[in-house]
Design a protein around this motif. Structure first.
Motif, short mmCIF file in Angstrom:
data_model
loop_
_atom_site.label_atom_id
_atom_site.label_comp_id
_atom_site.label_asym_id
_atom_site.label_seq_id
_atom_site.Cartn_x
_atom_site.Cartn_y
_atom_site.Cartn_z
N GLY A 111 0.82 -1.21 0.00
CA GLY A 111 0.00 0.00 0.00
C GLY A 111 0.85 1.26 0.00
O GLY A 111 0.53 2.25 -0.67
N THR A 146 -4.90 -8.27 2.13
CA THR A 146 -4.05 -7.28 1.46
C THR A 146 -4.56 -6.98 0.06
O THR A 146 -4.64 -5.82 -0.35
N GLU A 150 -5.89 -3.29 0.16
CA GLU A 150 -4.78 -2.41 -0.18
C GLU A 150 -4.56 -2.23 -1.68
O GLU A 150 -4.15 -1.15 -2.12
#
Length: 403
Positions: A111, A146, A150
């Protein structure tokens, strides 16, 4: 993409560092700018890259021992190195981030990397691996979170390759260390193929926008096959040999991954001796493995670093869900809303309220068949309000609820 700006491949985390290390061993990767960043000093020390190509994250806090798989720690380490990473990536023409999701540095840092790339207005793609099943559910959950939180909402191009594909072709007796090394090697070949497609003078060009249109913000499951052939070893049949080796590639998962895919990217790369007719024959043979309804993206390119070697690469994509636009096109027309007449309010009575009072129905339980105790012809085992049928006054409850 600016042809004069370097194509940068950033290895993030331990898996990413190993992948760029394997990538550096290919002669054709000499034109790439390779970088390795991690919180683990031992991984960086083992990499064949030079010290100027490495960056230790969070060394003042974590002493180069890594972040122990903790995503928050990885995010802090990458975030605190934002200035150094910005300078490291400045001037790049394209950024390819490689790594493995499920641990701390890569999962916590992607990120931050995306934020830096966006600030630099740098076109970016992510080539990431998903954990082996044997690594546990927690790592798989970290990888999925994730992706969902992200990357998919903001990144242009993301493809994830499950390491478990190795199990489909490797013998069960394969040492675990060898399976990880094979994964790193295959991902390095894939990174090389993508970089060559985007930076080399192409017979059939593919732009970053083509990849973005195919994969943008879509959750998908990918597999990857690469195969090489050389004039010295295979002669005029080098392209045929490359296709045969591709179908045996450890991260492809078998021929059925191609036939069952929703989208397929086929790339043929070679040296300056690669001819159009040779390329067409190889690409036609690969395309015949793909269903007619499958989305197909084809590219062929040349670069002097390949010499007399050709590399054929296939990326298969299986989408997890239908695009929202497709859902709108295929969804049945909504039925007109039905107008209901307003309901007449129901009058609450005292009897209703008595039923709602927390009074339990009487039962003797295990004493049901025992001799009852009578006094003045009344069974004393029965509660008084039931025995004498005494009315219950709920008091203020009635005044509040009875209309």
């Amino acid at each position: 993409m600016n042809a004069e700006a370097p194509f940068t491949v950033l290895g993030l985390g331990s898996a990413g560092v190993r992948i760029v290390g394997e990538l550096s061993r290919f002669q054709a990767a000499s034109a790439l700018r390779l970088l390795a960043v991690d919180t683990d000093q031992s991984e960086l020390a083992a990499s064949p890259l030079s010290e100027t190509q490495k960056l230790l994250l969070g060394g003042e806090w974590y002493k180069g021992l890594g972040c122990g798989g903790d995503v928050t720690t990885g995010q802090r380490a990458v975030g605190n190195a934002r200035s150094a990473l910005t300078e490291l990536l400045r001037g790049s023409g394209f950024l390819l981030v490689v790594g493995g999701l499920g641990k701390g540095t890569a999962s916590g840092g992607v990120g931050v990397i995306q934020s830096i790339a966006r600030k630099l207005e740098l076109a970016t793609a992510y080539q990431l691996t998903l954990p082996f099943t044997i690594e546990g559910h927690s790592r798989r959950r970290i990888a999925e979170d994730t992706l969902r939180q992200e990357l998919l909402p903001v990144a242009e191009t993301v493809w994830c390759i499950p390491n478990d594909l190795l199990f489909s072709v490797l013998p069960s007796t394969t040492p675990l260390a060898d399976s990880f090394r094979l994964s790193d090697q295959e991902n390095a070949r894939a990174a090389l193929a993508l970089s060559a497609i985007l930076r080399c003078g192409s017979l059939l060009p593919v732009s970053p926008a083509d990849f973005a249109a195919l994969l943008k913000r879509r959750k998908s499951f990918c597999s990857l096959g690469t195969g090489t052939g050389s004039g010295a070893e295979d002669g005029a049949n080098r392209c045929t040999a490359a296709l045969e080796r591709l179908l045996e590639s450890p991260l492809l998962g078998g021929r059925e991954k191609i036939t069952g895919a929703d989208a397929v990217v086929i790339s043929l790369l070679g040296g300056e001796s690669l001819e159009l007719g040779e390329a067409r024959q190889a690409l036609d043979a690969a395309a015949r493995l793909v269903r007619p309804e499958t989305r197909l993206l084809v590219s062929a390119g040349t670069t002097p670093e390949f010499g007399d070697t050709v590399q054929l690469t296939i990326l298969t994509v299986k989408f997890d869900q239908v695009e929202e636009s497709e859902q709108k096109l295929t969804a049945p027309a909504a039925a007109p809303a039905r107008t209901r007449a307003p309901r007449k309010p129901r009058t609450t009575t005292v009897d209703d309220l008595i039923d709602e009072l927390p009074l339990e129905t009487f039962t003797k339980g295990v004493m049901e068949r025992t001799q009852p105790v009578f006094y003045h012809n009344e069974d004393l085992d029965v509660p008084t309000y039931q025995r004498r049928r005494v009315p219950i006054d709920p008091g203020g409850y009635v005044e509040k609820h009875v209309k």
